[in-house]
Design an enzyme around this catalytic site. Structure first.
Site, PDB file in Angstrom:
ATOM      1  N   LYS A   1     -42.430 -10.206  -5.523  1.00 30.81           N
ATOM      2  CA  LYS A   1     -42.847  -9.520  -6.720  1.00 30.81           C
ATOM      3  C   LYS A   1     -43.400 -10.857  -7.460  1.00 30.81           C
ATOM      4  CE  LYS A   1     -43.101  -6.781 -10.352  1.00 30.81           C
ATOM      5  NZ  LYS A   1     -42.847  -5.423 -11.191  1.00 30.81           N
TER       6      LYS A   1
ATOM      7  N   LYS B   1     -44.294  -6.234 -17.447  1.00 25.75           N
ATOM      8  CA  LYS B   1     -44.722  -4.932 -17.967  1.00 25.75           C
ATOM      9  C   LYS B   1     -43.470  -4.263 -18.774  1.00 25.75           C
ATOM     10  CE  LYS B   1     -48.136  -3.760 -14.505  1.00 25.75           C
ATOM     11  NZ  LYS B   1     -48.630  -2.698 -13.476  1.00 25.75           N
TER      12      LYS B   1
ATOM     13  N   ARG C   1     -52.192  -8.119  -8.141  1.00 29.30           N
ATOM     14  CA  ARG C   1     -51.061  -7.298  -8.689  1.00 29.30           C
ATOM     15  C   ARG C   1     -51.009  -5.683  -8.166  1.00 29.30           C
ATOM     16  NH1 ARG C   1     -47.283  -8.200 -14.042  1.00 29.30           N
ATOM     17  NH2 ARG C   1     -45.840  -6.493 -13.682  1.00 29.30           N
TER      18      ARG C   1
ATOM     19  N   HIS D   1     -47.889   8.891  -8.766  1.00 26.16           N
ATOM     20  CA  HIS D   1     -47.726   9.597 -10.163  1.00 26.16           C
ATOM     21  C   HIS D   1     -48.131  10.976 -10.137  1.00 26.16           C
ATOM     22  CE1 HIS D   1     -47.901   5.355 -12.011  1.00 26.16           C
ATOM     23  NE2 HIS D   1     -46.934   5.705 -12.068  1.00 26.16           N
TER      24      HIS D   1
ATOM     25  N   GLU E   1     -38.852   1.062  -3.316  1.00 27.22           N
ATOM     26  CA  GLU E   1     -39.683   0.064  -3.703  1.00 27.22           C
ATOM     27  C   GLU E   1     -39.574  -1.403  -2.916  1.00 27.22           C
ATOM     28  OE1 GLU E   1     -41.994   0.224  -6.013  1.00 27.22           O
ATOM     29  OE2 GLU E   1     -41.436   1.959  -7.348  1.00 27.22           O
TER      30      GLU E   1
ATOM     31  N   GLU F   1     -52.827  -7.874 -13.785  1.00 25.85           N
ATOM     32  CA  GLU F   1     -53.028  -6.833 -12.902  1.00 25.85           C
ATOM     33  C   GLU F   1     -54.772  -6.852 -12.691  1.00 25.85           C
ATOM     34  OE1 GLU F   1     -50.594  -3.310 -12.438  1.00 25.85           O
ATOM     35  OE2 GLU F   1     -52.569  -2.236 -11.941  1.00 25.85           O
TER      36      GLU F   1
ATOM     37  N   HIS G   1     -48.378   4.631  -5.204  1.00 25.43           N
ATOM     38  CA  HIS G   1     -48.330   5.132  -6.639  1.00 25.43           C
ATOM     39  C   HIS G   1     -49.399   6.099  -7.205  1.00 25.43           C
ATOM     40  CE1 HIS G   1     -45.362   1.945  -6.871  1.00 25.43           C
ATOM     41  NE2 HIS G   1     -44.891   2.461  -8.143  1.00 25.43           N
TER      42      HIS G   1
ATOM     43  N   ARG H   1     -42.729  -9.970 -34.408  1.00 25.67           N
ATOM     44  CA  ARG H   1     -44.173 -10.254 -33.566  1.00 25.67           C
ATOM     45  C   ARG H   1     -43.602 -11.009 -32.390  1.00 25.67           C
ATOM     46  NH1 ARG H   1     -46.065 -12.113 -38.813  1.00 25.67           N
ATOM     47  NH2 ARG H   1     -47.426 -10.288 -39.485  1.00 25.67           N
TER      48      ARG H   1
ATOM     49  N   ASN I   1     -49.009  -1.035  -6.398  1.00 26.31           N
ATOM     50  CA  ASN I   1     -49.047   0.165  -6.695  1.00 26.31           C
ATOM     51  C   ASN I   1     -49.336   0.912  -5.494  1.00 26.31           C
ATOM     52  OD1 ASN I   1     -48.901  -0.146  -9.488  1.00 26.31           O
ATOM     53  ND2 ASN I   1     -51.138  -0.663  -9.727  1.00 26.31           N
TER      54      ASN I   1
ATOM     55  N   HIS J   1     -39.019   8.511  -9.875  1.00 21.23           N
ATOM     56  CA  HIS J   1     -40.282   7.765  -9.552  1.00 21.23           C
ATOM     57  C   HIS J   1     -40.261   7.140  -8.091  1.00 21.23           C
ATOM     58  CE1 HIS J   1     -43.139   4.747 -10.467  1.00 21.23           C
ATOM     59  NE2 HIS J   1     -42.382   3.713  -9.828  1.00 21.23           N
TER      60      HIS J   1
HETATM   61  P1  NAD Z   1     -33.207   4.809 -14.908  1.00 20.93           P
HETATM   62  O1  NAD Z   1     -33.418   3.454 -16.129  1.00 20.93           O
HETATM   63  O2  NAD Z   1     -33.441   5.973 -15.709  1.00 20.93           O
HETATM   64  O3  NAD Z   1     -31.844   4.685 -14.083  1.00 20.93           O
HETATM   65  C1  NAD Z   1     -31.614   5.766 -13.637  1.00 20.93           C
HETATM   66  C2  NAD Z   1     -30.169   6.586 -13.902  1.00 20.93           C
HETATM   67  O4  NAD Z   1     -29.015   5.632 -13.438  1.00 20.93           O
HETATM   68  C3  NAD Z   1     -29.721   6.771 -15.363  1.00 20.93           C
HETATM   69  O5  NAD Z   1     -29.141   7.803 -15.566  1.00 20.93           O
HETATM   70  C4  NAD Z   1     -28.955   5.494 -15.588  1.00 20.93           C
HETATM   71  O6  NAD Z   1     -27.994   5.970 -16.537  1.00 20.93           O
HETATM   72  C5  NAD Z   1     -28.204   5.223 -14.408  1.00 20.93           C
HETATM   73  N1  NAD Z   1     -27.774   4.047 -14.039  1.00 20.93           N
HETATM   74  C6  NAD Z   1     -28.533   2.958 -14.014  1.00 20.93           C
HETATM   75  N2  NAD Z   1     -27.645   1.737 -13.577  1.00 20.93           N
HETATM   76  C7  NAD Z   1     -26.398   2.308 -13.143  1.00 20.93           C
HETATM   77  C8  NAD Z   1     -25.363   1.557 -12.469  1.00 20.93           C
HETATM   78  N3  NAD Z   1     -25.199   0.460 -12.088  1.00 20.93           N
HETATM   79  N4  NAD Z   1     -24.272   2.564 -12.192  1.00 20.93           N
HETATM   80  C9  NAD Z   1     -24.361   3.988 -12.456  1.00 20.93           C
HETATM   81  N5  NAD Z   1     -25.506   4.464 -13.038  1.00 20.93           N
HETATM   82  C10 NAD Z   1     -26.653   3.732 -13.560  1.00 20.93           C
HETATM   83  O7  NAD Z   1     -34.370   4.695 -13.830  1.00 20.93           O
HETATM   84  P2  NAD Z   1     -34.773   3.633 -13.074  1.00 20.93           P
HETATM   85  O8  NAD Z   1     -35.244   4.144 -11.885  1.00 20.93           O
HETATM   86  O9  NAD Z   1     -34.083   2.345 -13.121  1.00 20.93           O
HETATM   87  O10 NAD Z   1     -36.083   3.097 -13.664  1.00 20.93           O
HETATM   88  C11 NAD Z   1     -37.145   3.943 -14.001  1.00 20.93           C
HETATM   89  C12 NAD Z   1     -38.155   3.793 -14.919  1.00 20.93           C
HETATM   90  O11 NAD Z   1     -38.602   2.328 -14.543  1.00 20.93           O
HETATM   91  C13 NAD Z   1     -39.346   4.525 -15.504  1.00 20.93           C
HETATM   92  O12 NAD Z   1     -39.346   4.528 -16.748  1.00 20.93           O
HETATM   93  C14 NAD Z   1     -40.548   3.832 -14.761  1.00 20.93           C
HETATM   94  O13 NAD Z   1     -41.753   3.877 -15.636  1.00 20.93           O
HETATM   95  C15 NAD Z   1     -40.021   2.273 -14.930  1.00 20.93           C
HETATM   96  N6  NAD Z   1     -40.687   1.132 -14.225  1.00 20.93           N
HETATM   97  C16 NAD Z   1     -41.209   0.237 -14.823  1.00 20.93           C
HETATM   98  C17 NAD Z   1     -41.898  -0.808 -14.018  1.00 20.93           C
HETATM   99  C18 NAD Z   1     -42.185  -1.993 -14.776  1.00 20.93           C
HETATM  100  O14 NAD Z   1     -42.922  -2.845 -13.816  1.00 20.93           O
HETATM  101  N7  NAD Z   1     -41.882  -2.205 -16.014  1.00 20.93           N
HETATM  102  C19 NAD Z   1     -41.797  -0.774 -12.574  1.00 20.93           C
HETATM  103  C20 NAD Z   1     -41.260   0.510 -12.128  1.00 20.93           C
HETATM  104  C21 NAD Z   1     -40.720   1.413 -12.797  1.00 20.93           C
HETATM  105  N1  GLY Z   2     -44.434  -2.140 -10.850  1.00 21.61           N
HETATM  106  C1  GLY Z   2     -45.859  -2.534 -10.852  1.00 21.61           C
HETATM  107  C2  GLY Z   2     -46.304  -3.899 -11.371  1.00 21.61           C
HETATM  108  O1  GLY Z   2     -45.133  -4.477 -12.091  1.00 21.61           O
HETATM  109  O2  GLY Z   2     -47.122  -4.267 -11.753  1.00 21.61           O
END
Ligand code: NAD
Ligand code: GLY
Length: 370
Positions: free
Chosen positions: A231, A147, A245, A256, A189, A241, A252, A125, A249, A270
């Site tokens: 942020k 998030k 917040r 998206h 970003e 949000e 976005h 939990r 986006n 992304h």
């Molecule tokens: P990811 O986590 O898929 O990483 C991208 C690639 O880079 C992967 O293949 C990973 O193995 C590789 N990688 C990561 N770090 C590395 C390093 N230091 N050296 C070599 N390779 C490395 O992608 P991302 O762009 O980091 O994240 C995308 C995700 O984040 C999506 O699922 C999206 O929905 C999410 N997201 C969440 C929020 C939030 O607020 N929670 C905000 C924006 C995006």
């Molecule tokens: N990446 C959008 C948020 O964190 O609200």
């Protein structure tokens, strides 16, 4: 050598936490965690690519501070961010008889961070977790703000929770192994914060993006710190949000739709989709008479200069009606109306509701034909 260059506080009353930004922070992760609260055992979640490059530094950093750790690896990429993999992860952690005092540690990009966050929200939990983001995107965006989530066949991030980390460690040294394309996607970003409400930071990006992207450490530290401060400020003002917040986006709604069009896969990352989406948001703002065209041109020039994409890969064209249909499935649709983040200029973004979707479709059709 570990150096904390900057400490950014996310102010959320009892759930406040620090973001540490510096080089070599994985090597001293254990000390930083123990400073937040005493911990005996950590469950580390990572992907195989990240683990090969950075896990030993984190493991030794935990061990030095007396934290025993066990690691759970998944395959890299968005494909693991789903219910099935979440269930497997939780089951494997439960086999180790976790206690509430144990913590989860996410070592990786946004995929690992989002997945670990939702696992931490659900396990017993709710247990504490620490973010060790290793992509630029994760350092400046996804690791901060709480998030968490997984994807379903109905769409991305539709299942999850707001669950804030106890600490975020942005180790700039981790970016050394990040592929250039991922770095660029994260940069979209970074520049977003300038476009939202910090025009002076956009100007800094125009002047400093090239050395920053080429590896200049001082420039990287500055870009990550400014982004995290922005942020943190926005999340502190509106954690769930309900208001400001939503500005995060920017780009976005369009982005998206483009990601949906390309199957949320490696064809369009992304951050790349968000970059195209931010151009579109400025173009739409100009069309609606809200924003001077000089500002949209400046955005375009900067994105072209650094090499952020202007369209789908391989000269592929979108169909305007398909993108609009994707927009109607967005999480942010209210009473059937699509919400856009538009701009009155660089650094003057705002939430726009009630936009005539016909004007949006017209612009998308014109841009596809251009
Ligand atoms: P990811 O986590 O898929 O990483 C991208 C690639 O880079 C992967 O293949 C990973 O193995 C590789 N990688 C990561 N770090 C590395 C390093 N230091 N050296 C070599 N390779 C490395 O992608 P991302 O762009 O980091 O994240 C995308 C995700 O984040 C999506 O699922 C999206 O929905 C999410 N997201 C969440 C929020 C939030 O607020 N929670 C905000 C924006 C995006
Ligand atoms: N990446 C959008 C948020 O964190 O609200």
């Amino acid at each position: 050598m570990s150096t904390v260059g900057e400490r950014v506080r996310v102010e959320l009353d009892a759930r406040s936490y620090d973001i540490l930004i510096g080089e070599g922070l994985l090597e001293t992760a254990g000390v930083a965690i123990q400073a937040v609260r005493p911990v005996r055992r950590a469950f580390v979640v990572s992907d195989t690519t990240v683990a090969a490059a950075h896990l030993p530094r984190l493991e030794s950093g935990l061990k030095k501070a007396g934290i025993a750790s066990e690691t759970f690896l998944q395959a890299p990429g968005e494909g693991t961010k789903d219910f099935r993999h979440l269930g497997v992860l939780l089951d494997r952690i439960l086999e180790r008889r976790p206690e509430r005092g144990d913590i989860l540690v996410a070592l990786g990009g946004g995929v690992v961070g989002d997945m670990t966050g939702v696992a931490a929200a659900l396990l017993l939990r709710g247990v504490d977790f620490v973010q060790c983001p290793t992509t630029l995107l994760a350092q400046v965006d996804s690791s901060v703000g709480g998030k968490t989530g997984v994807n379903t066949r109905h769409g991305k991030n539709l299942i999850g929770a707001f669950h804030q980390p106890r600490l975020v460690l942005c180790d700039l040294a981790a970016l050394a192994t990040l592929p250039q394309r991922e770095l660029m996607a994260g940069y979209a970003e970074v520049v977003k914060y300038g476009l939202i409400d910090e025009p002076e930071f956009f100007a800094w990006c125009e002047a400093n993006a090239a050395p920053m992207l080429a590896g200049d450490m001082a420039a990287r530290a500055h870009a990550v710190a400014v982004s995290c401060r922005a942020k943190a400020r926005i999340v502190a003002a509106d954690e769930r949000e309900n208001g400001v917040r939503a500005l995060l986006n920017l780009g976005h709604t369009f982005g998206h739709a483009l990601e949906a069009e390309t199957g949320f896969g490696p064809e369009l990352l992304h951050g790349e989709a968000v970059a195209i989406g931010m151009r579109m948001a400025f173009d739409l703002s100009v069309r609606l008479g809200l924003c001077p065209s000089a500002d949209a041109i400046r955005v375009r020039r900067h994105f072209d200069a650094v090499g952020l994409p202007a369209g789908l890969p391989g000269q592929r064209r979108w169909r305007a009606e398909d993108l609009v249909a994707h927009m109607h499935h967005d999480k942010k649709v209210r009473d059937g109306k699509v919400t856009f983040i538009l701009a009155r200029g660089i650094g003057r973004s705002f939430v726009a509701t009630g936009i005539d979707i016909g004007r949006v479709q017209e612009m998308l059709a014109d841009e596809a034909a251009a």
